[in-house]
Design an enzyme around this catalytic site. Structure first.
Site, PDB file in Angstrom:
ATOM      1  N   ALA A  39      -9.950  -1.504  -1.944  1.00 50.28           N
ATOM      2  CA  ALA A  39     -10.737  -1.297  -0.720  1.00 50.28           C
ATOM      3  C   ALA A  39     -11.100   0.170  -0.535  1.00 50.28           C
ATOM      4  CB  ALA A  39      -9.953  -1.813   0.489  1.00 50.28           C
ATOM      5  N   ASN A 116      -3.546  -1.908  -9.273  1.00 48.15           N
ATOM      6  CA  ASN A 116      -3.702  -0.558  -8.723  1.00 48.15           C
ATOM      7  C   ASN A 116      -3.031  -0.386  -7.356  1.00 48.15           C
ATOM      8  OD1 ASN A 116      -5.348   2.070  -8.129  1.00 48.15           O
ATOM      9  ND2 ASN A 116      -5.937   0.659  -6.493  1.00 48.15           N
ATOM     10  N   TYR A 176       9.362   6.063  -4.543  1.00 47.85           N
ATOM     11  CA  TYR A 176       8.010   5.958  -5.130  1.00 47.85           C
ATOM     12  C   TYR A 176       8.062   6.308  -6.615  1.00 47.85           C
ATOM     13  CZ  TYR A 176       3.090   7.018  -6.021  1.00 47.85           C
ATOM     14  OH  TYR A 176       1.828   7.043  -6.543  1.00 47.85           O
TER      15      TYR A 176
HETATM   16  N1  LIG Z   1      -4.105   9.270  -5.231  1.00 46.21           N
HETATM   17  C1  LIG Z   1      -3.458   9.831  -6.245  1.00 46.21           C
HETATM   18  O1  LIG Z   1      -3.523  11.047  -6.473  1.00 46.21           O
HETATM   19  C2  LIG Z   1      -2.612   8.994  -7.132  1.00 46.21           C
HETATM   20  C3  LIG Z   1      -2.492   7.630  -6.988  1.00 46.21           C
HETATM   21  N2  LIG Z   1      -1.695   6.919  -7.850  1.00 46.21           N
HETATM   22  C4  LIG Z   1      -1.573   5.474  -7.740  1.00 46.21           C
HETATM   23  O2  LIG Z   1      -2.889   4.930  -7.747  1.00 46.21           O
HETATM   24  C5  LIG Z   1      -2.916   3.756  -6.947  1.00 46.21           C
HETATM   25  C6  LIG Z   1      -3.970   3.925  -5.864  1.00 46.21           C
HETATM   26  O3  LIG Z   1      -3.658   5.062  -5.097  1.00 46.21           O
HETATM   27  P1  LIG Z   1      -4.652   5.604  -3.958  1.00 46.21           P
HETATM   28  O4  LIG Z   1      -6.020   5.131  -4.201  1.00 46.21           O
HETATM   29  O5  LIG Z   1      -4.404   7.036  -3.842  1.00 46.21           O
HETATM   30  O6  LIG Z   1      -4.013   4.864  -2.680  1.00 46.21           O
HETATM   31  P2  LIG Z   1      -4.675   4.495  -1.285  1.00 46.21           P
HETATM   32  O7  LIG Z   1      -3.561   4.523  -0.294  1.00 46.21           O
HETATM   33  O8  LIG Z   1      -5.904   5.283  -1.022  1.00 46.21           O
HETATM   34  O9  LIG Z   1      -5.187   2.979  -1.516  1.00 46.21           O
HETATM   35  C7  LIG Z   1      -4.270   1.955  -1.760  1.00 46.21           C
HETATM   36  C8  LIG Z   1      -4.945   0.622  -1.506  1.00 46.21           C
HETATM   37  O10 LIG Z   1      -3.962  -0.384  -1.744  1.00 46.21           O
HETATM   38  C9  LIG Z   1      -4.020  -1.332  -0.682  1.00 46.21           C
HETATM   39  N3  LIG Z   1      -2.728  -1.980  -0.532  1.00 46.21           N
HETATM   40  C10 LIG Z   1      -1.593  -1.463  -0.007  1.00 46.21           C
HETATM   41  N4  LIG Z   1      -0.631  -2.390   0.008  1.00 46.21           N
HETATM   42  C11 LIG Z   1      -1.164  -3.509  -0.539  1.00 46.21           C
HETATM   43  C12 LIG Z   1      -0.663  -4.809  -0.802  1.00 46.21           C
HETATM   44  N5  LIG Z   1       0.594  -5.163  -0.476  1.00 46.21           N
HETATM   45  N6  LIG Z   1      -1.478  -5.714  -1.377  1.00 46.21           N
HETATM   46  C13 LIG Z   1      -2.761  -5.389  -1.694  1.00 46.21           C
HETATM   47  N7  LIG Z   1      -3.294  -4.178  -1.432  1.00 46.21           N
HETATM   48  C14 LIG Z   1      -2.494  -3.252  -0.880  1.00 46.21           C
HETATM   49  C15 LIG Z   1      -4.424  -0.517   0.544  1.00 46.21           C
HETATM   50  O11 LIG Z   1      -4.960  -1.333   1.572  1.00 46.21           O
HETATM   51  C16 LIG Z   1      -5.427   0.457  -0.055  1.00 46.21           C
HETATM   52  O12 LIG Z   1      -6.729  -0.074  -0.029  1.00 46.21           O
HETATM   53  C17 LIG Z   1      -1.508   3.575  -6.386  1.00 46.21           C
HETATM   54  O13 LIG Z   1      -0.789   2.697  -7.224  1.00 46.21           O
HETATM   55  C18 LIG Z   1      -0.931   4.976  -6.459  1.00 46.21           C
HETATM   56  O14 LIG Z   1       0.455   4.949  -6.521  1.00 46.21           O
HETATM   57  C19 LIG Z   1      -1.030   7.505  -8.873  1.00 46.21           C
HETATM   58  C20 LIG Z   1      -1.108   8.843  -9.039  1.00 46.21           C
HETATM   59  C21 LIG Z   1      -1.910   9.697  -8.211  1.00 46.21           C
HETATM   60  C1  LIG Z   2       4.444  13.624  -4.421  1.00 43.24           C
HETATM   61  C2  LIG Z   2       3.720  13.555  -5.745  1.00 43.24           C
HETATM   62  C3  LIG Z   2       2.727  12.451  -5.797  1.00 43.24           C
HETATM   63  C4  LIG Z   2       2.004  12.422  -7.109  1.00 43.24           C
HETATM   64  C5  LIG Z   2       0.685  11.738  -7.107  1.00 43.24           C
HETATM   65  C6  LIG Z   2       0.767  10.336  -6.636  1.00 43.24           C
HETATM   66  O1  LIG Z   2       1.267   9.462  -7.323  1.00 43.24           O
HETATM   67  C7  LIG Z   2       0.253  10.082  -5.331  1.00 43.24           C
HETATM   68  C8  LIG Z   2       0.106   8.848  -4.902  1.00 43.24           C
HETATM   69  C9  LIG Z   2      -0.199   8.464  -3.522  1.00 43.24           C
HETATM   70  C10 LIG Z   2      -1.121   7.287  -3.449  1.00 43.24           C
HETATM   71  O2  LIG Z   2      -2.260   7.639  -2.733  1.00 43.24           O
HETATM   72  C11 LIG Z   2      -0.452   6.203  -2.690  1.00 43.24           C
HETATM   73  C12 LIG Z   2       0.683   6.869  -2.049  1.00 43.24           C
HETATM   74  O3  LIG Z   2       1.200   6.511  -1.025  1.00 43.24           O
HETATM   75  C13 LIG Z   2       1.076   8.012  -2.858  1.00 43.24           C
HETATM   76  C14 LIG Z   2       1.770   9.158  -2.140  1.00 43.24           C
HETATM   77  C15 LIG Z   2       3.244   8.938  -2.150  1.00 43.24           C
HETATM   78  C16 LIG Z   2       3.973  10.221  -1.971  1.00 43.24           C
HETATM   79  C17 LIG Z   2       5.458   9.963  -1.736  1.00 43.24           C
HETATM   80  C18 LIG Z   2       5.997  10.984  -0.799  1.00 43.24           C
HETATM   81  C19 LIG Z   2       7.172  10.447  -0.070  1.00 43.24           C
HETATM   82  C20 LIG Z   2       7.266  10.917   1.342  1.00 43.24           C
HETATM   83  O4  LIG Z   2       7.122  12.112   1.604  1.00 43.24           O
HETATM   84  O5  LIG Z   2       7.534  10.042   2.183  1.00 43.24           O
END
Ligand SMILES: NC(=O)C1=CN([C@@H]2O[C@H](COP(=O)(O)OP(=O)(O)OC[C@H]3O[C@@H](n4cnc5c(N)ncnc54)[C@H](O)[C@@H]3O)[C@@H](O)[C@H]2O)C=CC1
Ligand SMILES: CCCCCC(=O)/C=C/[C@H]1[C@H](O)CC(=O)[C@@H]1CCCCCCC(=O)O
Length: 217
Positions: A39, A116, A176
Site C-alpha cells: 500500500a 514485503n 526487529y
Molecule cells: N524502509 C527501509 O529503509 C527498510 C525496509 N525494510 C523492510 O522492507 C519492508 C517494507 O518496509 P517499508 O516500506 O519501509 O515499511 P512501511 O511501514 O512503509 O510499509 C509497510 C506496509 O506493510 C503493511 N502491513 C503492516 N502489517 C501488515 C500485515 N500484518 N499484513 C499485511 N500488510 C501489513 C502496512 O500497512 C504498510 O503498507 C519491511 O519488511 C521492512 O522491514 C528493510 C530494510 C530497510
Molecule cells: C534501526 C535500523 C533499521 C534499518 C533499516 C530497516 O530495516 C528499517 C525498516 C523499517 C521499515 O520501514 C518498517 C519498520 O518498522 C522498520 C523500522 C524498525 C526500526 C526498529 C526500531 C525499534 C524501536 O526503536 O522501537
C-alpha cells in the site's frame, strides 16, 4: 520427523545452476506478482517498478484505505486490468489463501510472491515476529503449495524482504533485527533443500517512510 515442507527428497536435488523452479527463465513482462505490504513504502515502489516493466500486480495489505488509494493511483497510469488491491493480514492463513485465489481469478496464475510486509514494534514483540517472520513463512509455504513443481505447479519465484539489520546487530531494535536474521535463515535453508521454486532474500538498507523517520527522531 514430519515436515511442513513435505515431499522433498534427496533425489530431487539438482545443481545450483539449474535452480529455475519450473525450469524456465523468468520474464517480468506479463508476470503476475503478489506484493504484501504494497500500500505504501518499499512495496509500493516495487509495484511501480514492476508495472513499468509490464508485470501485473496484486497489492495485498492490511491497510485497505491506503491500499485502495494506491491501486487507484497505479490503475490510472497502468490500466485497471494491471493492478488490483486485496485486503490481507499476513498473519492469517485464510487471508493469504484468499489473496492468492483472487489474484489467479482476476490477473491469472501467480508467478512471483514478494513477502514485503513488515513492522518494527519492539513492545509488542510477538506481533513483530508474527508479521515479519510469520508472514514470510506463511507466504513461502503457500507459494510452494500453489506454484511448486512437486505439487503440479509451474514453478515460480519467492522474494523475502530482510534488512541490513538481518546481517548486522541493531541494539535499538533487537526483536526487529532477530526477525530479519531469521528470514535469511529461512531462505538460505530453502535454497539448499528445495528446488521446486526459486527463493531470494533482499536486504534493503534505508528507504524513507513515515514510520522509520519517526523512529529516528
Ligand atoms: N524502509 C527501509 O529503509 C527498510 C525496509 N525494510 C523492510 O522492507 C519492508 C517494507 O518496509 P517499508 O516500506 O519501509 O515499511 P512501511 O511501514 O512503509 O510499509 C509497510 C506496509 O506493510 C503493511 N502491513 C503492516 N502489517 C501488515 C500485515 N500484518 N499484513 C499485511 N500488510 C501489513 C502496512 O500497512 C504498510 O503498507 C519491511 O519488511 C521492512 O522491514 C528493510 C530494510 C530497510
Ligand atoms: C534501526 C535500523 C533499521 C534499518 C533499516 C530497516 O530495516 C528499517 C525498516 C523499517 C521499515 O520501514 C518498517 C519498520 O518498522 C522498520 C523500522 C524498525 C526500526 C526498529 C526500531 C525499534 C524501536 O526503536 O522501537
Amino acid at each position: 520427523m514430519g515436515s511442513c515442507l513435505e515431499s522433498q527428497s534427496k533425489e530431487q536435488t539438482q545443481p545450483e545452476s539449474d535452480r529455475t523452479g519450473g525450469g524456465k527463465s523468468m520474464e517480468i513482462k506479463g508476470s503476475v506478482i503478489i506484493i504484501t505490504g504494497a500500500a505504501r513504502g518499499l512495496g509500493k515502489a516495487f509495484a511501480e517498478a514492476l508495472l513499468d516493466r509490464g508485470a501485473k500486480i496484486c497489492v495485498a495489505d492490511i491497510d485497505s484505505e491506503q491500499g485502495q488509494s494506491t491501486v487507484a493511483e497505479l490503475q490510472a497510469k497502468h490500466g485497471e486490468d494491471s493492478v488490483i488491491f486485496v485486503s490481507c493480514n499476513v498473519t492469517s492463513d485464510d487471508d493469504f489463501k484468499a489473496v492468492w485465489d483472487a489474484t489467479v481469478e482476476k490477473l491469472g496464475p501467480v508467478n512471483v510472491l514478494i513477502n514485503n510486509a513488515g513492522i518494527g514494534n519492539e513492545q509488542e514483540w510477538d506481533k513483530t515476529v508474527a508479521v515479519n517472520l510469520g508472514g514470510c513463512m506463511r507466504g513461502t509455504l503457500l507459494a510452494l503449495d500453489r506454484m511448486g513443481t512437486n505439487k503440479g505447479g509451474s514453478g515460480g519465484v519467492v522474494v523475502n524482504i530482510s534488512s541490513i539489520v538481518g546481517v548486522k546487530a541493531n541494539p535499538f531494535g533487537p526483536v526487529y533485527s532477530a526477525t530479519k536474521h531469521a528470514i535469511i535463515g529461512l531462505v538460505r535453508s530453502l535454497g539448499v533443500s528445495i528446488f521446486h521454486l526459486l527463493t531470494y532474500t533482499l536486504f534493503p538498507v534505508l528507504y524513507h517512510q513515515l514510520l522509520f523517520s519517526k523512529a529516528l527522531l
